[in-house]
Design an enzyme around this catalytic site. Structure first.
Site, short mmCIF file in Angstrom:
data_model
loop_
_atom_site.label_atom_id
_atom_site.label_comp_id
_atom_site.label_asym_id
_atom_site.label_seq_id
_atom_site.Cartn_x
_atom_site.Cartn_y
_atom_site.Cartn_z
N GLY A 89 116.09 -66.09 94.27
CA GLY A 89 117.44 -64.63 95.19
C GLY A 89 117.03 -64.11 94.75
NE ARG A 92 109.33 -57.75 91.76
CZ ARG A 92 108.21 -57.11 91.53
NH1 ARG A 92 107.87 -56.44 90.86
NH2 ARG A 92 106.66 -58.27 91.79
CG ASP A 139 111.13 -55.33 83.92
OD1 ASP A 139 111.14 -56.12 85.09
OD2 ASP A 139 109.29 -55.55 83.14
CG ASP A 267 109.99 -66.97 98.41
OD1 ASP A 267 109.54 -67.60 97.45
OD2 ASP A 267 110.09 -65.78 97.55
CG ASP A 277 107.47 -59.40 98.33
OD1 ASP A 277 108.05 -59.20 97.57
OD2 ASP A 277 108.59 -60.66 98.23
#
Length: 485
Positions: A89, A92, A139, A267, A277
């Protein structure tokens, strides 16, 4: 924040319902320093008029754009290096906004999907915008170097005619990040990219994993309506065939560009066949089928020449999801169209990069084969990108190529076969050779050594001059090549 009258917000992701995304908030960053804004991309969605302060508010602080209801972290699963992971999912990033392409952009674009009357639906998605329910302990941040690398990769790929998301904004965020694979602490950033869809193969995989045929049907209708409108309602095999065609085109353009994505997980592929990406990407220095981009790709699963195989494998996973609502035979037929589509698109991509017109299947294939044979024989001495630069426009560039820095390489049997195959093909828009770029001795490349040099200037002295200069040269190259994705 008054956008231009051409701005047309349309948050269609909400048509899917609450099962596909989660409302989230962006992180509260200590700083917001604008490092890059893509005004040409912004003009395509009516946002070029934003002041820098408004830009930072929208893409560093994520104040909602007019008509946009707020960010959503998308839910999906995926195969990572062929191992299924149900805990993925948007960890970030999030979908920040959706809007229609402006009429001006629509009129000058022939990209896949641009035939819909209202203009393409485009997404603004983030990377490094903070934690979400899918962060898995991470993070939620992005290194500034990672953001810079994505800006450069997207600019290079767009110049080369590859269907790609475009880096829209890069803002440094003032946090010191610890990373295990680069010197730490390192600087942080938030990236925004403009893309055609955030519906991934993994979005379908999640619905199939949950056994939700109803969600598969919802996705089919959503994707068909917004991104592949020529597909009939409820036609799952027809939709798969459309995604197969778009994916074949993308893969062929990667190969012609000498590009290695690095992480072709399910993904990281979407339903519009648009590359996005960019993590451990690389461009080929020279022809090497086994060249890999990611240091962690120990088996070469996603090596340069294995990218078509990887994309096809991922398409088979998508086809498996559609079996919840369609028969196996028509899905298999659609899936098996990938091979012929890829070969067809590869011929077209090589002709595009060489700037020549098609002469027919046999002659075009001879040229592809001869080009690859010449690159193979040239080895380290004949880099990938310079060959296409030297011989752009076909035989019309022979004087330029044979008096250039690689003249001594253009001899021998492999070159004679290449030259003969090239001579068969007429130049395409020969006037492009008048661009000043073709008076240079070397083309624009994007090899890792140059990327590291650009980053070193930023890291050591906060010198963004080499970065800005590279982007300016890539924009000139985009104009000179005149490719469309």
């Amino acid at each position: 924040m008054p956008p231009s009258p051409a701005y047309r917000h349309e948050a269609r992701v909400f048509d899917l319902g609450p099962d596909f995304a989660d409302a989230v908030q962006a992180a509260d960053f200590p700083r917001a320093v604008l490092r890059f804004r893509n005004d040409r991309a912004a003009a395509d969605v009516g946002l070029e008029g934003l002041s820098d302060a408004e830009w930072i508010a929208a893409f560093g602080r994520f104040a909602p754009l007019p008509g946009q209801p707020g960010p959503l972290a998308m839910r999906y699963h995926g195969h990572q290096f062929r191992q299924y992971n149900p805990d993925l999912g948007d960890g970030r990033g999030f979908l920040a906004a959706q809007m229609r392409e402006t009429p001006r952009a629509q009129a000058t674009s022939d990209r896949v999907g641009s035939d819909s009357a209202p203009g393409r639906l485009l997404d603004l998605g983030t990377k490094g915008s903070g934690q979400t329910p899918w962060s898995r302990g991470g993070d939620g941040r992005l290194t500034l170097k990672g953001g810079m690398r994505e800006v450069l990769a997207a600019a290079m790929l767009e110049a080369q005619g590859v269907p790609t998301s475009r880096a829209f904004s890069l803002i440094e965020t003032g946090e010191a990040l610890e990373r295990g694979d680069e010197p730490s602490p390192t600087r942080s950033a938030v990236l925004v990219r403009l893309s055609h869809s955030h519906i991934r193969f993994g979005t379908f995989q999640r619905a199939a994993y949950l056994g939700r045929a109803d969600q598969i049907e919802t996705l089919i209708e959503h994707v068909r309506t917004l991104y592949h409108p020529t597909v009939a309602a409820g036609d799952a095999p027809g939709l798969l065939r459309a995604v197969v065609e778009a994916s074949a085109r993308l893969t062929a353009r990667w190969i012609a560009a000498g590009f290695v994505h690095g992480v072709l997980n399910t993904d990281n592929l979407n339903v519009t066949g648009e590359s996005f990406d960019y993590g451990p990407w690389r461009f080929l220095p020279e022809y090497d089928p086994a060249f890999t981009a990611a240091y962690f790709d120990q088996t070469g699963l996603y090596a340069f020449a294995r990218q078509p195989e990887a994309v096809f494998w991922n398409l088979t996973q998508l086809a498996g999801c559609l079996k919840l609502v369609a028969g196996a035979e028509p899905l298999t037929d659609a899936l098996n169209s990938f091979g012929p589509a890829y070969i067809r698109e590869l011929r077209a991509a090589f002709l595009m990069r060489l700037g020549v017109l098609s002469l027919g299947e046999a002659a075009d294939q001879r040229l592809v084969d001869a080009t690859l044979a010449l690159l193979r024989e040239g080895g380290e001495a004949l880099r990938w990108e310079p060959l296409f630069f030297d011989w752009f426009g076909g035989f019309a560039s022979s004087a330029r190529a044979l008096s250039g820095p690689r003249a001594r390489l253009y001899q021998g049997e492999a070159f004679d076969v290449f030259r003969f195959a090239l001579m068969e093909h007429e130049p395409d828009r020969i006037e492009r050779l008048e661009h000043p770029m073709f008076a240079a001795r070397e083309p624009e490349e994007m090899l890792i050594e140059e990327v590291e040099t650009i980053w070193a200037a930023i890291d050591a002295a906060d010198d963004w001059g080499p970065f800005q200069a590279k982007l300016a040269r890539l924009e000139a190259a985009r104009t000179a090549w005149g490719f469309t994705a």
